[in-house]
Design a protein around this motif. Sequence first.
Motif, PDB file in Angstrom:
ATOM      1  N   PRO A   7     -53.014 -34.639 -47.067  1.00 41.63           N
ATOM      2  CA  PRO A   7     -51.700 -34.374 -46.464  1.00 41.63           C
ATOM      3  C   PRO A   7     -51.737 -33.366 -45.317  1.00 41.63           C
ATOM      4  O   PRO A   7     -50.968 -33.491 -44.364  1.00 41.63           O
ATOM      5  CB  PRO A   7     -50.869 -33.848 -47.635  1.00 41.63           C
ATOM      6  CG  PRO A   7     -51.486 -34.489 -48.830  1.00 41.63           C
ATOM      7  CD  PRO A   7     -52.960 -34.513 -48.533  1.00 41.63           C
ATOM      8  N   THR A  17     -45.495 -30.276 -41.156  1.00 41.09           N
ATOM      9  CA  THR A  17     -46.225 -29.586 -42.210  1.00 41.09           C
ATOM     10  C   THR A  17     -46.796 -30.579 -43.214  1.00 41.09           C
ATOM     11  O   THR A  17     -46.375 -31.738 -43.263  1.00 41.09           O
ATOM     12  CB  THR A  17     -45.311 -28.603 -42.974  1.00 41.09           C
ATOM     13  OG1 THR A  17     -44.321 -29.365 -43.674  1.00 41.09           O
ATOM     14  CG2 THR A  17     -44.645 -27.613 -42.022  1.00 41.09           C
ATOM     15  N   ARG A  18     -47.719 -30.113 -44.026  1.00 42.73           N
ATOM     16  CA  ARG A  18     -48.281 -30.980 -45.064  1.00 42.73           C
ATOM     17  C   ARG A  18     -47.212 -31.360 -46.070  1.00 42.73           C
ATOM     18  O   ARG A  18     -47.240 -32.459 -46.628  1.00 42.73           O
ATOM     19  CB  ARG A  18     -49.480 -30.327 -45.746  1.00 42.73           C
ATOM     20  CG  ARG A  18     -49.166 -29.152 -46.602  1.00 42.73           C
ATOM     21  CD  ARG A  18     -50.438 -28.586 -47.245  1.00 42.73           C
ATOM     22  NE  ARG A  18     -50.144 -27.405 -48.015  1.00 42.73           N
ATOM     23  CZ  ARG A  18     -49.797 -27.418 -49.295  1.00 42.73           C
ATOM     24  NH1 ARG A  18     -49.722 -28.559 -49.948  1.00 42.73           N
ATOM     25  NH2 ARG A  18     -49.533 -26.300 -49.932  1.00 42.73           N
ATOM     26  N   HIS A  19     -46.255 -30.477 -46.281  1.00 46.75           N
ATOM     27  CA  HIS A  19     -45.172 -30.774 -47.222  1.00 46.75           C
ATOM     28  C   HIS A  19     -44.330 -31.957 -46.722  1.00 46.75           C
ATOM     29  O   HIS A  19     -43.915 -32.807 -47.509  1.00 46.75           O
ATOM     30  CB  HIS A  19     -44.285 -29.546 -47.427  1.00 46.75           C
ATOM     31  CG  HIS A  19     -45.018 -28.368 -47.975  1.00 46.75           C
ATOM     32  ND1 HIS A  19     -45.447 -28.302 -49.277  1.00 46.75           N
ATOM     33  CD2 HIS A  19     -45.438 -27.234 -47.380  1.00 46.75           C
ATOM     34  CE1 HIS A  19     -46.085 -27.163 -49.471  1.00 46.75           C
ATOM     35  NE2 HIS A  19     -46.099 -26.498 -48.330  1.00 46.75           N
ATOM     36  N   THR A  20     -44.085 -32.003 -45.427  1.00 48.92           N
ATOM     37  CA  THR A  20     -43.334 -33.120 -44.858  1.00 48.92           C
ATOM     38  C   THR A  20     -44.129 -34.408 -44.974  1.00 48.92           C
ATOM     39  O   THR A  20     -43.565 -35.462 -45.290  1.00 48.92           O
ATOM     40  CB  THR A  20     -42.972 -32.827 -43.391  1.00 48.92           C
ATOM     41  OG1 THR A  20     -42.173 -31.633 -43.357  1.00 48.92           O
ATOM     42  CG2 THR A  20     -42.205 -33.975 -42.763  1.00 48.92           C
ATOM     43  N   VAL A  22     -46.213 -35.176 -47.303  1.00 48.48           N
ATOM     44  CA  VAL A  22     -46.092 -35.578 -48.717  1.00 48.48           C
ATOM     45  C   VAL A  22     -44.723 -36.201 -48.966  1.00 48.48           C
ATOM     46  O   VAL A  22     -44.608 -37.232 -49.639  1.00 48.48           O
ATOM     47  CB  VAL A  22     -46.343 -34.383 -49.652  1.00 48.48           C
ATOM     48  CG1 VAL A  22     -45.966 -34.715 -51.089  1.00 48.48           C
ATOM     49  CG2 VAL A  22     -47.798 -33.936 -49.570  1.00 48.48           C
ATOM     50  N   ARG A  23     -43.671 -35.615 -48.414  1.00 45.57           N
ATOM     51  CA  ARG A  23     -42.324 -36.181 -48.591  1.00 45.57           C
ATOM     52  C   ARG A  23     -42.236 -37.576 -48.000  1.00 45.57           C
ATOM     53  O   ARG A  23     -41.633 -38.478 -48.594  1.00 45.57           O
ATOM     54  CB  ARG A  23     -41.270 -35.266 -47.962  1.00 45.57           C
ATOM     55  CG  ARG A  23     -40.935 -34.064 -48.806  1.00 45.57           C
ATOM     56  CD  ARG A  23     -39.646 -33.393 -48.341  1.00 45.57           C
ATOM     57  NE  ARG A  23     -39.772 -32.828 -47.014  1.00 45.57           N
ATOM     58  CZ  ARG A  23     -40.153 -31.586 -46.745  1.00 45.57           C
ATOM     59  NH1 ARG A  23     -40.467 -30.781 -47.727  1.00 45.57           N
ATOM     60  NH2 ARG A  23     -40.222 -31.146 -45.508  1.00 45.57           N
ATOM     61  N   TYR A  24     -42.818 -37.782 -46.811  1.00 51.49           N
ATOM     62  CA  TYR A  24     -42.825 -39.115 -46.198  1.00 51.49           C
ATOM     63  C   TYR A  24     -43.542 -40.111 -47.105  1.00 51.49           C
ATOM     64  O   TYR A  24     -43.080 -41.235 -47.285  1.00 51.49           O
ATOM     65  CB  TYR A  24     -43.512 -39.093 -44.843  1.00 51.49           C
ATOM     66  CG  TYR A  24     -42.741 -38.432 -43.709  1.00 51.49           C
ATOM     67  CD1 TYR A  24     -41.394 -38.125 -43.802  1.00 51.49           C
ATOM     68  CD2 TYR A  24     -43.381 -38.126 -42.518  1.00 51.49           C
ATOM     69  CE1 TYR A  24     -40.716 -37.539 -42.763  1.00 51.49           C
ATOM     70  CE2 TYR A  24     -42.703 -37.536 -41.468  1.00 51.49           C
ATOM     71  CZ  TYR A  24     -41.368 -37.239 -41.591  1.00 51.49           C
ATOM     72  OH  TYR A  24     -40.696 -36.662 -40.553  1.00 51.49           O
ATOM     73  N   ARG A  26     -44.073 -39.931 -50.425  1.00 53.60           N
ATOM     74  CA  ARG A  26     -43.315 -40.166 -51.664  1.00 53.60           C
ATOM     75  C   ARG A  26     -42.052 -40.980 -51.418  1.00 53.60           C
ATOM     76  O   ARG A  26     -41.578 -41.679 -52.306  1.00 53.60           O
ATOM     77  CB  ARG A  26     -42.979 -38.844 -52.331  1.00 53.60           C
ATOM     78  CG  ARG A  26     -44.199 -38.192 -52.939  1.00 53.60           C
ATOM     79  CD  ARG A  26     -43.869 -36.982 -53.752  1.00 53.60           C
ATOM     80  NE  ARG A  26     -45.069 -36.431 -54.354  1.00 53.60           N
ATOM     81  CZ  ARG A  26     -45.247 -35.158 -54.611  1.00 53.60           C
ATOM     82  NH1 ARG A  26     -44.290 -34.275 -54.345  1.00 53.60           N
ATOM     83  NH2 ARG A  26     -46.366 -34.730 -55.148  1.00 53.60           N
ATOM     84  N   ALA A  27     -41.511 -40.898 -50.204  1.00 55.02           N
ATOM     85  CA  ALA A  27     -40.310 -41.668 -49.855  1.00 55.02           C
ATOM     86  C   ALA A  27     -40.645 -43.113 -49.478  1.00 55.02           C
ATOM     87  O   ALA A  27     -39.753 -43.904 -49.205  1.00 55.02           O
ATOM     88  CB  ALA A  27     -39.582 -40.995 -48.696  1.00 55.02           C
ATOM     89  N   LYS A  29     -42.458 -44.023 -46.807  1.00 53.88           N
ATOM     90  CA  LYS A  29     -42.626 -44.201 -45.373  1.00 53.88           C
ATOM     91  C   LYS A  29     -44.095 -44.309 -44.978  1.00 53.88           C
ATOM     92  O   LYS A  29     -44.408 -44.835 -43.911  1.00 53.88           O
ATOM     93  CB  LYS A  29     -41.982 -43.042 -44.611  1.00 53.88           C
ATOM     94  CG  LYS A  29     -40.481 -42.985 -44.765  1.00 53.88           C
ATOM     95  CD  LYS A  29     -39.889 -41.828 -44.008  1.00 53.88           C
ATOM     96  CE  LYS A  29     -38.380 -41.790 -44.175  1.00 53.88           C
ATOM     97  NZ  LYS A  29     -37.793 -40.694 -43.410  1.00 53.88           N
TER      98      LYS A  29
END
Length: 66
Positions: A7, A17-20, A22-24, A26-27, A29
């Motif tokens: 990530p 960021t790496r957090h974003t 990961v969110r992409y 998991r969503a 995308k």
Amino acid sequence: MPKYVNPKTAGAMMHVTRHTAVRYARAGKLPYILTPGGHMRIDADAIPALMESSQRIPWHKVDSQG
């Protein structure tokens, strides 16, 4: 065969960021896999397509005068 990246690397490729990243993933995308140890790996080949389809306007392209 897709190239998978962590990530942090995926985030750097997208300038987020790496957090974003990961969110992409998991969503839904971005396609990803989990390693046997439970670590996420994101398909690097899918990143350019996501960035092209994004509606984000780069901050330097925004007219600050309104």
